[in-house]
Design a protein around this motif. Structure first.
Motif, mmCIF file in Angstrom:
data_model
loop_
_atom_site.group_PDB
_atom_site.id
_atom_site.type_symbol
_atom_site.label_atom_id
_atom_site.label_comp_id
_atom_site.label_asym_id
_atom_site.label_seq_id
_atom_site.Cartn_x
_atom_site.Cartn_y
_atom_site.Cartn_z
ATOM 1 N N PRO A 13 0.945 -1.758 0.257
ATOM 2 C CA PRO A 13 -0.061 0.113 -0.319
ATOM 3 C C PRO A 13 0.309 1.453 0.033
ATOM 4 O O PRO A 13 0.302 2.727 0.079
ATOM 5 C CB PRO A 13 -0.789 -0.276 1.506
ATOM 6 C CG PRO A 13 -0.407 -1.169 1.746
ATOM 7 C CD PRO A 13 0.448 -1.713 1.252
ATOM 8 N N GLN A 14 1.952 1.457 0.578
ATOM 9 C CA GLN A 14 3.203 2.223 0.302
ATOM 10 C C GLN A 14 3.549 2.831 -1.071
ATOM 11 O O GLN A 14 4.224 3.082 -1.268
ATOM 12 C CB GLN A 14 4.177 2.116 1.270
ATOM 13 C CG GLN A 14 3.783 2.274 2.889
ATOM 14 C CD GLN A 14 5.269 1.162 3.633
ATOM 15 O OE1 GLN A 14 5.852 1.706 4.065
ATOM 16 N NE2 GLN A 14 4.837 -0.547 3.548
ATOM 17 N N SER A 115 -13.374 -9.935 -13.860
ATOM 18 C CA SER A 115 -13.341 -8.609 -13.225
ATOM 19 C C SER A 115 -13.167 -9.686 -11.949
ATOM 20 O O SER A 115 -12.908 -10.459 -11.668
ATOM 21 C CB SER A 115 -14.382 -8.256 -12.852
ATOM 22 O OG SER A 115 -15.257 -8.620 -11.732
ATOM 23 N N ALA A 116 -11.865 -8.590 -11.728
ATOM 24 C CA ALA A 116 -10.539 -8.622 -10.656
ATOM 25 C C ALA A 116 -10.663 -7.651 -9.621
ATOM 26 O O ALA A 116 -10.544 -6.625 -10.123
ATOM 27 C CB ALA A 116 -9.580 -10.013 -10.684
ATOM 28 N N GLN A 117 -10.732 -8.272 -7.943
ATOM 29 C CA GLN A 117 -10.478 -6.763 -7.370
ATOM 30 C C GLN A 117 -9.745 -7.386 -5.979
ATOM 31 O O GLN A 117 -10.462 -7.861 -4.770
ATOM 32 C CB GLN A 117 -12.010 -5.999 -7.355
ATOM 33 C CG GLN A 117 -11.390 -5.129 -6.023
ATOM 34 C CD GLN A 117 -13.178 -4.232 -5.213
ATOM 35 O OE1 GLN A 117 -13.806 -3.891 -6.513
ATOM 36 N NE2 GLN A 117 -13.337 -4.402 -4.522
ATOM 37 N N ASP A 118 -8.375 -6.541 -6.495
ATOM 38 C CA ASP A 118 -7.713 -6.901 -4.847
ATOM 39 C C ASP A 118 -7.216 -5.340 -3.903
ATOM 40 O O ASP A 118 -7.409 -4.640 -5.070
ATOM 41 C CB ASP A 118 -6.272 -7.150 -5.010
ATOM 42 C CG ASP A 118 -6.126 -8.248 -6.657
ATOM 43 O OD1 ASP A 118 -6.726 -9.172 -6.030
ATOM 44 O OD2 ASP A 118 -5.044 -8.686 -7.317
ATOM 45 N N THR A 119 -7.646 -5.327 -2.533
ATOM 46 C CA THR A 119 -7.831 -4.061 -1.958
ATOM 47 C C THR A 119 -6.841 -5.183 -0.789
ATOM 48 O O THR A 119 -6.892 -6.414 0.326
ATOM 49 C CB THR A 119 -9.045 -4.502 -0.548
ATOM 50 O OG1 THR A 119 -9.852 -3.806 -1.944
ATOM 51 C CG2 THR A 119 -9.089 -3.049 -0.566
ATOM 52 N N TYR A 120 -5.848 -3.813 -1.180
ATOM 53 C CA TYR A 120 -4.516 -4.094 0.695
ATOM 54 C C TYR A 120 -4.581 -3.131 1.468
ATOM 55 O O TYR A 120 -4.761 -1.751 0.838
ATOM 56 C CB TYR A 120 -3.188 -4.234 -0.198
ATOM 57 C CG TYR A 120 -3.425 -5.437 -1.317
ATOM 58 C CD1 TYR A 120 -2.871 -6.471 -0.745
ATOM 59 C CD2 TYR A 120 -3.465 -4.933 -2.972
ATOM 60 C CE1 TYR A 120 -3.383 -7.752 -1.975
ATOM 61 C CE2 TYR A 120 -3.211 -5.752 -3.857
ATOM 62 C CZ TYR A 120 -3.157 -7.169 -3.229
ATOM 63 O OH TYR A 120 -2.969 -8.301 -4.190
ATOM 64 N N ASP A 121 -4.917 -3.643 2.691
ATOM 65 C CA ASP A 121 -4.685 -1.871 3.795
ATOM 66 C C ASP A 121 -3.850 -2.282 4.903
ATOM 67 O O ASP A 121 -3.077 -3.618 5.135
ATOM 68 C CB ASP A 121 -6.311 -2.327 4.210
ATOM 69 C CG ASP A 121 -6.639 -1.069 4.730
ATOM 70 O OD1 ASP A 121 -5.675 0.278 4.593
ATOM 71 O OD2 ASP A 121 -7.975 -0.710 5.099
#
Length: 346
Positions: A13-14, A115-121
Motif C-alpha cells: 500500500p505504500q 473482473s478481479a479486485q484486490d484490496t490491500y490495507d
C-alpha cells in the motif's frame, strides 16, 4: 489477472501518493504540528487562568483554548489502502452472422465479462503524550533529508507569542519539517488552534454554569482518494462478424486516511456517554484532605505505601476554568474499545 487475486501475491500500500520513502517525513510532520498545538494550548491556558476572574471577556478574547489533559495520551493513525481492479468489460461482444436466405439472417451473440479486485490495507497507530514539549534542535543543517529524526524547530520556543508565530509559519527557516497546510494557506497547528477557540466558546465564555457544554475530545479525519486506470477496446467487422469486439480495463485506487484524536479531561466520559455508561456526581473532597484522608497499608519489607495528595484524581489536579459548581463524571460500566478498522472500499 486472476492469478494476481491471491494472498501469495500482494501489493504494497505504500505506493502512489504517499510512498514508503516519504512516510518517515510525513509522520514527523504530523508529530510536530500536533505537539506545537499542544504547547500553544497549555500556554494559552496559563495566561487565561491569570486574568479570567477579573477580566473574563478579555481572557476569552485573547486566550481561548481547548483544555488538553496532560495526563492522557493523544493518538493518531495513518491508513494506506490500495485497490487494484481489472477485467473484461461489458463492451466485449462476439456477434456471428450467418445468412440463411436472401431475406433471412441468423446472428449469434456472446458477451463474456470477467473482473478481479484486490484490496490491500495498512494501518499504523501512534500514541503521543499530551504533555509533550518541543525540543531544541541544535544540530547543523543537514545536506540531505536523511536525518529525519531531528527536532521540529531550530531553537527552543518558550513564549506564547513565539509559539503562535511558529504555528503560523512566520519563521519558515526555523522549521525542520515540511509544514502541512489547510486550504493551501494555514498550517495545521494554527488551524487546530483556531478550532480550539471555536470549541471553547460554549465553555469559557461567561454564561450560567448550568448551561456549559464542556469540550471533551477533538477528532479530525482527513481522507485522500486517487484513482487511475486504462481502458482498451478492439473491434472487427466483416460479413460474418457484426462485430467482434473486446473491451478490457484495469485501474488502481489509492486511499489515504489520517485520523487525529486530541483528548480533554473528560474524553473517556464523552465516549462512555455514547453508550450510556457515563454519569456524574457532586465533587468529592481532594484526596488527603480532612474529609477524604489517606490510608496506608503495609507492604512486604515492613514499609508502608503512601499516596501523595497531588494524586487525588482528575478533579483535584485540574482547576476549573470557569465559575460555578463542578460535578465529577465517572464511568459506571466498561467502555468498549474499538481498534482502527479498515475503511470500507470507496
Amino acid at each position: 489477472m486472476g492469478g494476481c487475486t491471491s494472498l501469495y501475491y500482494v501489493h504494497d500500500p505504500q505506493t502512489g501518493v504517499i510512498t514508503a520513502g516519504e512516510l518517515p517525513y510525513f509522520l514527523k510532520s504530523i508529530r510536530c504540528e500536533v505537539v506545537t498545538f499542544y504547547q500553544i494550548e497549555r500556554e494559552r491556558r496559563k495566561h487565561y487562568l491569570k486574568i479570567y476572574k477579573t477580566r473574563p471577556e478579555e481572557a476569552f478574547d485573547r486566550f481561548a483554548h481547548f483544555d488538553i489533559d496532560p495526563f492522557l495520551y493523544g493518538t493518531f493513525f495513518l491508513e494506506l489502502k490500495v485497490t487494484d481492479t481489472g477485467g473484461v468489460g461489458s463492451g466485449t461482444a462476439f456477434d456471428y452472422k450467418r445468412v440463411l436466405s436472401a431475406t433471412t439472417a441468423e446472428v449469434t451473440h456472446v458477451g463474456p465479462t470477467a473482473s478481479a479486485q484486490d484490496t490491500y490495507d495498512l494501518i499504523w497507530s501512534f500514541l503521543l503524550k499530551q504533555n509533550a514539549e518541543l525540543a531544541s534542535d541544535t544540530l547543523p543543517l543537514a545536506s540531505s533529508p536523511a536525518t529525519y529524526e531531528r527536532g521540529c524547530y531550530r531553537g527552543t520556543p518558550t513564549e506564547l507569542l513565539e509559539l503562535e508565530a511558529l504555528a503560523e509559519n512566520k519563521y519558515p527557516e526555523r522549521a525542520a519539517f515540511k509544514r502541512i497546510t489547510v486550504d493551501a494557506s494555514k498550517p495545521l497547528a494554527a488551524w487546530l488552534r483556531d478550532n480550539a477557540i471555536l470549541i471553547a466558546a460554549n465553555n469559557l465564555t461567561p454564561a450560567m454554569p448550568s448551561e456549559i457544554a464542556e469540550p471533551a475530545q477533538m477528532t479530525y479525519t482527513f481522507s485522500i482518494q486517487v484513482t487511475g486506470g486504462i481502458e482498451a477496446k478492439y473491434s472487427l467487422t466483416s460479413a460474418r462478424w457484426t462485430p467482434a469486439a473486446i473491451q478490457a480495463s484495469a485501474s488502481a485506487q489509492q486511499f489515504s486516511n489520517l485520523g487525529i484524536y486530541i483528548n480533554g479531561p473528560n474524553a473517556v466520559l464523552a465516549n462512555g456517554a455514547k453508550s450510556g455508561s457515563a454519569s456524574y456526581a457532586a465533587k468529592q473532597p481532594a484526596l488527603g484532605s480532612k474529609d477524604n484522608p489517606i490510608y496506608t497499608t503495609p507492604i512486604p519489607g515492613g514499609e508502608k505505601s503512601q499516596e501523595l495528595p497531588e494524586s487525588g484524581g482528575a478533579a483535584a489536579r485540574r482547576p476549573r476554568a470557569g465559575g460555578g459548581p463542578r460535578t465529577n463524571g465517572f464511568i459506571f460500566a466498561p467502555v468498549p474499545v474499538f481498534p482502527p478498522s479498515p475503511t470500507p472500499t470507496q
